[in-house]
Design a protein around this motif. Structure first.
Motif, mmCIF file in Angstrom:
data_model
loop_
_atom_site.group_PDB
_atom_site.id
_atom_site.type_symbol
_atom_site.label_atom_id
_atom_site.label_comp_id
_atom_site.label_asym_id
_atom_site.label_seq_id
_atom_site.Cartn_x
_atom_site.Cartn_y
_atom_site.Cartn_z
ATOM 1 N N ALA A 33 -1.886 0.795 17.644
ATOM 2 C CA ALA A 33 -2.225 1.372 16.340
ATOM 3 C C ALA A 33 -0.988 1.428 15.448
ATOM 4 C CB ALA A 33 -2.807 2.768 16.522
ATOM 5 N N ARG A 34 0.137 1.891 16.000
ATOM 6 C CA ARG A 34 1.377 1.964 15.223
ATOM 7 C C ARG A 34 1.812 0.573 14.765
ATOM 8 N NH1 ARG A 34 5.313 5.539 14.303
ATOM 9 N NH2 ARG A 34 4.375 7.072 15.683
ATOM 10 N N GLN A 35 1.714 -0.414 15.647
ATOM 11 C CA GLN A 35 2.127 -1.775 15.306
ATOM 12 C C GLN A 35 1.254 -2.358 14.197
ATOM 13 O OE1 GLN A 35 4.937 -3.031 16.803
ATOM 14 N NE2 GLN A 35 4.798 -4.499 15.139
ATOM 15 N N LEU A 36 -0.057 -2.114 14.254
ATOM 16 C CA LEU A 36 -0.959 -2.600 13.203
ATOM 17 C C LEU A 36 -0.582 -2.021 11.846
ATOM 18 C CD1 LEU A 36 -4.441 -2.449 14.954
ATOM 19 C CD2 LEU A 36 -3.352 -4.488 14.015
ATOM 20 N N ILE A 37 -0.326 -0.726 11.805
ATOM 21 C CA ILE A 37 0.032 -0.067 10.546
ATOM 22 C C ILE A 37 1.360 -0.621 10.019
ATOM 23 C CG2 ILE A 37 0.615 2.129 9.452
ATOM 24 C CD1 ILE A 37 -2.239 2.142 10.160
ATOM 25 N N GLU A 38 2.338 -0.733 10.905
ATOM 26 C CA GLU A 38 3.658 -1.204 10.470
ATOM 27 C C GLU A 38 3.623 -2.661 10.009
ATOM 28 O OE1 GLU A 38 6.387 -0.318 13.631
ATOM 29 O OE2 GLU A 38 6.435 1.802 13.121
ATOM 30 N N ASP A 39 2.780 -3.486 10.621
ATOM 31 C CA ASP A 39 2.694 -4.896 10.246
ATOM 32 C C ASP A 39 1.955 -5.126 8.934
ATOM 33 O OD1 ASP A 39 4.070 -5.554 12.528
ATOM 34 O OD2 ASP A 39 2.304 -6.252 13.632
ATOM 35 N N HIS A 40 1.006 -4.251 8.594
ATOM 36 C CA HIS A 40 0.126 -4.516 7.451
ATOM 37 C C HIS A 40 0.293 -3.576 6.260
ATOM 38 C CE1 HIS A 40 -1.976 -6.547 10.803
ATOM 39 N NE2 HIS A 40 -2.231 -7.434 9.867
ATOM 40 N N THR A 41 1.134 -2.553 6.382
ATOM 41 C CA THR A 41 1.295 -1.606 5.275
ATOM 42 C C THR A 41 2.758 -1.203 5.128
ATOM 43 O OG1 THR A 41 1.039 0.393 6.611
ATOM 44 C CG2 THR A 41 -0.992 -0.606 5.764
ATOM 45 N N PRO A 42 3.112 -0.631 3.973
ATOM 46 C CA PRO A 42 4.467 -0.093 3.796
ATOM 47 C C PRO A 42 4.534 1.401 4.143
ATOM 48 C CG PRO A 42 3.367 -0.139 1.695
ATOM 49 C CD PRO A 42 2.399 -0.728 2.712
ATOM 50 N N TYR A 43 3.547 1.923 4.845
ATOM 51 C CA TYR A 43 3.423 3.357 5.089
ATOM 52 C C TYR A 43 4.487 3.883 6.037
ATOM 53 C CZ TYR A 43 -1.297 2.774 3.166
ATOM 54 O OH TYR A 43 -2.380 2.476 2.381
ATOM 55 N N ASN A 44 4.849 5.139 5.831
ATOM 56 C CA ASN A 44 5.726 5.883 6.717
ATOM 57 C C ASN A 44 4.820 6.717 7.629
ATOM 58 O OD1 ASN A 44 7.801 7.228 7.952
ATOM 59 N ND2 ASN A 44 8.292 8.513 6.190
ATOM 60 N N ILE A 45 4.707 6.353 8.875
ATOM 61 C CA ILE A 45 3.804 7.023 9.809
ATOM 62 C C ILE A 45 4.429 8.339 10.258
ATOM 63 C CG2 ILE A 45 2.640 6.869 12.028
ATOM 64 C CD1 ILE A 45 2.776 3.783 11.661
ATOM 65 N N GLU A 46 3.666 9.412 10.130
ATOM 66 C CA GLU A 46 4.133 10.722 10.563
ATOM 67 C C GLU A 46 3.634 11.054 11.963
ATOM 68 O OE1 GLU A 46 3.266 13.853 7.852
ATOM 69 O OE2 GLU A 46 4.095 12.773 6.158
ATOM 70 N N TYR A 47 2.346 10.795 12.211
ATOM 71 C CA TYR A 47 1.745 11.204 13.474
ATOM 72 C C TYR A 47 0.492 10.380 13.735
ATOM 73 C CZ TYR A 47 -0.217 14.365 17.006
ATOM 74 O OH TYR A 47 -0.728 14.895 18.155
ATOM 75 N N ILE A 48 0.265 10.042 14.991
ATOM 76 C CA ILE A 48 -0.951 9.327 15.383
ATOM 77 C C ILE A 48 -1.661 10.175 16.424
ATOM 78 C CG2 ILE A 48 -1.899 7.253 16.439
ATOM 79 C CD1 ILE A 48 0.534 5.727 15.389
#
Length: 70
Positions: A33-48
């Motif tokens: 899930a983290r890899q998908l978000i990092e590959d497709h968005t510029p978002y700063n992930i706080e928590y999953i």
């Protein structure tokens, strides 16, 4: 498995609680899930957060529940 991802829309600014957003994502693991978000968005992930059981049922009742697809 379904995950709820809390994020900030940009990595350029300091995170502020008032600007935290959430999306729902289906993935095999938290790492995927983290890899998908990092590959497709510029978002700063706080928590999953893994959603299952009653917690998942509660979130699905929310009008904002929609699985993100990449």
């Amino acid at each position: 498995m379904i995950y709820k991802v809390f994020y900030q829309e940009t990595k350029d600014r300091n995170p502020k609680r008032e600007q935290t957003r959430a999306l729902y994502l289906e993935a095999d693991s938290e790492v995927t899930a983290r890899q998908l978000i990092e590959d497709h968005t510029p978002y700063n992930i706080e928590y999953i957060q893994l959603l299952e059981g009653n917690h998942l049922a509660y979130e699905q009742e929310n009008a904002d529940f929609k699985l993100m697809e990449f």
